[in-house]
Every structure is written in structure tokens, then in C-alpha cells.
Design an enzyme around this catalytic site. Sequence first.
Site, PDB file in Angstrom:
ATOM      1  N   LYS A  37       0.830  -1.201   0.000  1.00 17.00           N
ATOM      2  CA  LYS A  37       0.000   0.000   0.000  1.00 17.00           C
ATOM      3  C   LYS A  37       0.867   1.256   0.000  1.00 17.00           C
ATOM      4  O   LYS A  37       0.644   2.171  -0.774  1.00 17.00           O
ATOM      5  CB  LYS A  37      -0.943  -0.005   1.208  1.00 17.00           C
ATOM      6  CG  LYS A  37      -2.155  -0.879   0.960  1.00 17.00           C
ATOM      7  CD  LYS A  37      -3.153  -0.786   2.085  1.00 17.00           C
ATOM      8  CE  LYS A  37      -2.577  -1.419   3.315  1.00 17.00           C
ATOM      9  NZ  LYS A  37      -3.533  -2.076   4.187  1.00 17.00           N
ATOM     10  N   SER A 467     -34.540  -1.404  50.806  1.00 15.06           N
ATOM     11  CA  SER A 467     -35.970  -1.652  50.930  1.00 15.06           C
ATOM     12  C   SER A 467     -36.436  -1.520  52.377  1.00 15.06           C
ATOM     13  O   SER A 467     -37.534  -1.010  52.640  1.00 15.06           O
ATOM     14  CB  SER A 467     -36.316  -3.034  50.384  1.00 15.06           C
ATOM     15  OG  SER A 467     -35.935  -3.088  49.022  1.00 15.06           O
ATOM     16  N   SER A 534     -29.682  -0.164  41.043  1.00 13.76           N
ATOM     17  CA  SER A 534     -29.304   0.887  40.081  1.00 13.76           C
ATOM     18  C   SER A 534     -27.803   1.160  40.124  1.00 13.76           C
ATOM     19  O   SER A 534     -27.370   2.199  40.598  1.00 13.76           O
ATOM     20  CB  SER A 534     -30.117   2.166  40.279  1.00 13.76           C
ATOM     21  OG  SER A 534     -30.281   2.490  41.632  1.00 13.76           O
TER      22      SER A 534
HETATM   23  S1  ADX Z   1     -30.734  -3.548  39.256  1.00 12.40           S
HETATM   24  O1  ADX Z   1     -29.287  -3.740  39.267  1.00 12.40           O
HETATM   25  O2  ADX Z   1     -31.303  -3.817  37.958  1.00 12.40           O
HETATM   26  O3  ADX Z   1     -31.120  -2.233  39.793  1.00 12.40           O
HETATM   27  P1  ADX Z   1     -32.715  -4.694  40.995  1.00 12.40           P
HETATM   28  O4  ADX Z   1     -32.722  -3.736  42.126  1.00 12.40           O
HETATM   29  O5  ADX Z   1     -33.819  -4.583  39.984  1.00 12.40           O
HETATM   30  O6  ADX Z   1     -31.282  -4.667  40.271  1.00 12.40           O
HETATM   31  O7  ADX Z   1     -32.752  -6.178  41.526  1.00 12.40           O
HETATM   32  C1  ADX Z   1     -31.836  -6.569  42.498  1.00 12.40           C
HETATM   33  C2  ADX Z   1     -32.326  -7.756  43.273  1.00 12.40           C
HETATM   34  O8  ADX Z   1     -32.383  -8.906  42.432  1.00 12.40           O
HETATM   35  C3  ADX Z   1     -31.362  -8.093  44.371  1.00 12.40           C
HETATM   36  O9  ADX Z   1     -31.743  -7.477  45.571  1.00 12.40           O
HETATM   37  C4  ADX Z   1     -31.442  -9.599  44.472  1.00 12.40           C
HETATM   38  O10 ADX Z   1     -32.462  -9.960  45.366  1.00 12.40           O
HETATM   39  C5  ADX Z   1     -31.872 -10.044  43.096  1.00 12.40           C
HETATM   40  N1  ADX Z   1     -30.792 -10.580  42.241  1.00 12.40           N
HETATM   41  C6  ADX Z   1     -30.806 -11.761  41.604  1.00 12.40           C
HETATM   42  N2  ADX Z   1     -29.714 -11.918  40.845  1.00 12.40           N
HETATM   43  C7  ADX Z   1     -28.971 -10.817  40.995  1.00 12.40           C
HETATM   44  C8  ADX Z   1     -27.724 -10.386  40.459  1.00 12.40           C
HETATM   45  N3  ADX Z   1     -27.037 -11.137  39.599  1.00 12.40           N
HETATM   46  N4  ADX Z   1     -27.240  -9.180  40.818  1.00 12.40           N
HETATM   47  C9  ADX Z   1     -27.929  -8.411  41.686  1.00 12.40           C
HETATM   48  N5  ADX Z   1     -29.101  -8.770  42.229  1.00 12.40           N
HETATM   49  C10 ADX Z   1     -29.639  -9.959  41.892  1.00 12.40           C
END
Ligand code: ADX
Length: 625
Positions: A37, A467, A534
Site C-alpha cells: 500500500k 428496601s 441501580s
Molecule cells: S438492578 O441492578 O437492575 O437495579 P434490581 O434492584 O432490579 O437490580 O434487583 C436486584 C435484586 O435482584 C437483588 O436485591 C437480588 O435480590 C436479586 N438478584 C438476583 N440476581 C442478581 C444479580 N445477579 N445481581 C444483583 N441482584 C440480583
Amino acid sequence: MQHVPIDLTGFRRGEAGRTDADSTLRVVILGGAVEGKSMLVERLLRETRRLIPDSGGAHGTISGNIPAGSLGHVGHRVNLLGTEDIACQVLATGKKTILVSDTSGHEEDTRYLGSAAAISDAGVVLVDALDGVQTQVRRHIRIAALFGIRNLVLAVNRCDLAGWSEDAFRRLAEAYRAFVEPLRLASFAAIPISTRNGDNIVERSSRAVWYTGPALLKYLEGLEVSAGARQRPFRMPIQSAGPSTSGAWSVSGTIASGIVRLGERVVVARTGREAHVEGVHGRDGALQQQGAAGEAVELALDGEIDAAPGDLLVAAGDRPEIADQFAAHVMWMHDEPLIPGRPYLLKIGASTVPASITEIKHREDVDTHQRLAAKTLQRDEIGFVNVATQEPVAFDRYDENRETGSFLLFDRLSRHTVGAGVIRFGLWRATNVHWQALDVTKESRAALKGQKPCCLWFTGLSGSGKSTIANALEKKLHAHGRHTFILDGDNTRHGLNRDLGFTDADRVENIRRAAHVAKLMVDAGLIVLVSFISPFEAERRMARELFETGGFFEIFVDTPLEICEQRDVKGLYKKARSGEIQNFTGISSRYEPPVSPDLHLEAGVLPPDVLADRIFDHLRLQGIF
Ligand code: ADX
């Protein structure tokens, strides 16, 4: 002697004829890792210099549209690299100025290739007569086509080593011609060359007796590229607008495409406000008859127009599309993947707006033309996506106007360039879905409840106590006669968000939905307590931006991982440690602590009731009660 015109292995389709502005041709040299090239560019330079002394052979960089003969001009065409420039060599052939950018050393760099293609008119694909069709070459061709290259020349190198075999040349040329067929190019040709001996590069060589087409340089000279930026409709991103020193209303900016002349009617795309051009002033302030693509100008107008920096000024008779949703090809350039629903910043022309990818339709497999299903896009991947911007933007389809049809995406926090895109078409939905005006408002609903609605956003690890604290706070609010509701991650995952798991992409969507539901509830007049892990800053920020200032409180429930794990109320940490659960926050998936939460609760130490009281007091101080 057998007559083998180049169109046996190539074709040309009807395209607009050449005009004055097409005396500059931008060419990008593509190809796999094949060597040669740089030697090809070197040959082109040396030979043109020999044939036409003082014919240039300068070195420069292109970041935009370069008028023939000038170097180093910073143009307006979007450089998809965002920061770097594409190096180029300048050849003058007498007939044309040819800017050649070599991609040597960038063979694997999709971003560089895409950027080089985006500012080029034609691609020279260097292949080796001794090779078969190469995956990397196909990838280069595909990327070039996605970013607007409509003319390709296959330069089949090392024909000398292949004994100038017509068969070998034809087979290779045919195979590539078949590959480019679906790309709907304007022209394609194959030329047998030897960079080592200089055959068919600048001058016809007699060594390939069966080849009757032109040498590479001649072919490029004769290439009719589609109309350049000057031939497109007038478009100018406005840098500033307002009354000028003379009192007349004026706008300034760099013309992205087309020509604007004295007396013509122009319009601000977003508002539709029209005016006549009463004066065109160049960079030095001198009055001109017209301004053309690439020039920085100030236009004096005959009336006041409602325009802001970033607005697009356009020809009144030829307007762009305006939409807040469009389909585009996006090239991803960041280590963090593109995730649908995640908020980014989109820069188009001079305007920057919040935007997100609402859907990845498919990922392009640039090696095979295949369309693959994809939930995210990784670095260097190209996807066909739907984009939604927070406000409508003015644009043209990339195929019609590269200057106004491409955009960059930035990370909202770091401001790094994360992607580049080209717009294929606007989506009807953008204009067909309207807001329904309602008579009972958020304010009247809140007034009836006698409260100030707001969103209390609890973030923290699983088991941090979000919670429990939210529950204690809601009890207290309820006892004080407040109208409340709790949105809980675990609970909504049984219904509304049943389809979502725990990948980054699913969490982004999980939070997007939670935030929008919370917003609806706040509009209904409620105090909403949102309790979701979150984990990502970008989405928490997106949530905040849905609410009015003072209507959103980010509450960081900061319990150290060790304590959460010790508590392990649901036994999930144990499972995560043993690998039974994947992507577990804090263990195998990241948690980004809030940068500036409204409340930071050290929740490992104090009991939930005390923490709930702290929030209650804070809200009182903030005037929520
Ligand atoms: S978020 O990360 O998408 O905000 P969210 O608050 O809805 O999570 O859900 C979290 C809940 O899901 C945790 O409190 C737990 O009980 C459950 N859970 C199951 N698998 C996972 C995972 N791999 N990571 C985090 N939480 C989990």
C-alpha cells in the site's frame, strides 16, 4: 489478442456528471495486511512528479473538504475520528488534484477505516494476485461502503509474480465483483498492477498484453464521482446569531454544503423562520456575492430570525428532515459496550443533544455481509440502530449529504467519543406520536393531595438495606398523611420487568422503566420511593433528569460489601461466590457509587429507623413538607 475491457470485471452506473468542484478526488487505499500500500502511494507520487514536474507530492492531513491545491485547510466534513486527522498525500495530475490517504498500519482499526472512508470519494483496494479472496479485504470494502464510498477500484498487485496470468487476475476480479454486487456501488473496476515494477500504476504497461483498460492513475482521473459538497443543498450549522455591529440581523458559521448567494431565501430548519440574505461576508469581512461549502461566513439577513447556536440554516427551497428518531449505522469506538436505553450525547453539525439508542436492529458482520442479532455493540462493531434524541434535530440522509447526515456520540460523564454514526432515514413515529394535552395537571393532582410530589431514589448493593429503610420511611410518611408508593426492584422484576435479567444491558432497561414509572407516579401527585440497586451512574443521572429540579433525591445506602455479604438475607451472595449466580453486583458485576448523592447514608452502622428519620428530616428541610 483478446480484448478484455475493464468493465468485464467492473461496472459503472449512471451518476451525476462532473463539475468544477470535482477537480479534487479523495481516495483511500484499502486492503488487507498485504504489503504494497505504501509502495503504491510512493509510486504514484514519484511517477506523477516525474511526468509533471512541480506537480505536488505534498503531505497533509484531511479533516474535511479541501479545495484543489490548498493544504491543511480545516474543512467541515465530519471527521469521524473526532480528534485525529487522516494523513494524506496530495497528487496533482494536471487534470485533477488527488488526495490519497493510506490506511497502512490501521488494517484492524475500524474507526480509522470508517473515518478515512467517510471523507473519501473512492477506494483503491489493493489485493495480491497470488491470494484468494481475503476476509480482511472484504471487511475493508464493507466498512468503506457503509461510510459512503460509492466507487471502488480493485488494484490486483504482484501480477508480475503471477506471471501476468490473465486467468488468475480474472478469477480474483470476478470473485470480488460478486462480493460487491449487493453494495450497490456506482462503479467498480479491476486493474492488474505491479507496485514493484510500476506497471499500470501511472502509465499503461505492455506486460499485461490482455489488459486494455487504463492505468490506475488515469482511471482515477476519469472517475466521475457524485456531486461534491458544493453541489448539495445549502446547509450551515449556526455558530452565532444576533444583531451585528451595523444593527442588521446576522448569522455566522461554516458552510457545510452548497452555496448561498445574495438575495436567496434561507430558513432555520428547526423553527421554519425565513429570511433573505442581504450580505455575504467572508472571513476577512469583505462583501462577497456568495459563500460556498467549506467557507466560514457571516450572513446579513433582512429580518430577525429565531435561531440559536447549533441550529441549521438551510436553503428555503430544499429543506432537511427533522425528527427525534431515526435509523442509523453506528460504529462503536469505546471499551464499554453500547447499551440500548443508556443516555449519551449526540453531536450533529453544531448541535449537541441528549440521545439514546432505542433498539439495535442488527449487527453488521463486516466479513460476510450477514446481519446478526445483538443486544449490545462492542468496540469496533457496527450496528444498524434506532436513535432517539431528546429534541428533534435537522439532518439529511447520509447518502444524500455526508456533511449533515453523520453524527458522533459522547459519553455523558467522561465526554469521550464513544461512537460515530451515519443516518439512513428518519422514522415516521417521531412525527406521528404527539403529546396529548390534558386539563387536570400534575399541579392540580398534587394540590388535591396537599403535598409536593417527588422521587426518592434509593441506590446501593443488594442487602444494603434500601428496601428496609424505604419501608420504614414510607410508614412514617403514611402516618403523616402523605400519599406514597414504593417501587421495589425485586417486586417489579416479577411483573413489569419480568423479561429482564442482570446483564448490564438488562439493568439499563430495568432502570429506564423504573424511572419512567416513577415519573408517572410523581405526575399523579405521589411521593415515590424507588428501591433498585441501580448500579450505574449514567442511568441514575438519566432518572434524575426526568424530574424537575428539587423533585428528585438520590439516596446512597452505603453499606460495605462485607456487611451485605455477612447479612446475606436471601443467600444470594453465597451462590454468587460459588458461581451459581452470575453477574452479581459487587461480586461479578460492578457497582458505581454515586458521585454526588443528595443523601449519603452510612447504613452498615445505624438502624433503619434512624436512617429513615434522617431522610424525613432532610425532606422537611428541602420544603417537601
Ligand atoms: S438492578 O441492578 O437492575 O437495579 P434490581 O434492584 O432490579 O437490580 O434487583 C436486584 C435484586 O435482584 C437483588 O436485591 C437480588 O435480590 C436479586 N438478584 C438476583 N440476581 C442478581 C444479580 N445477579 N445481581 C444483583 N441482584 C440480583
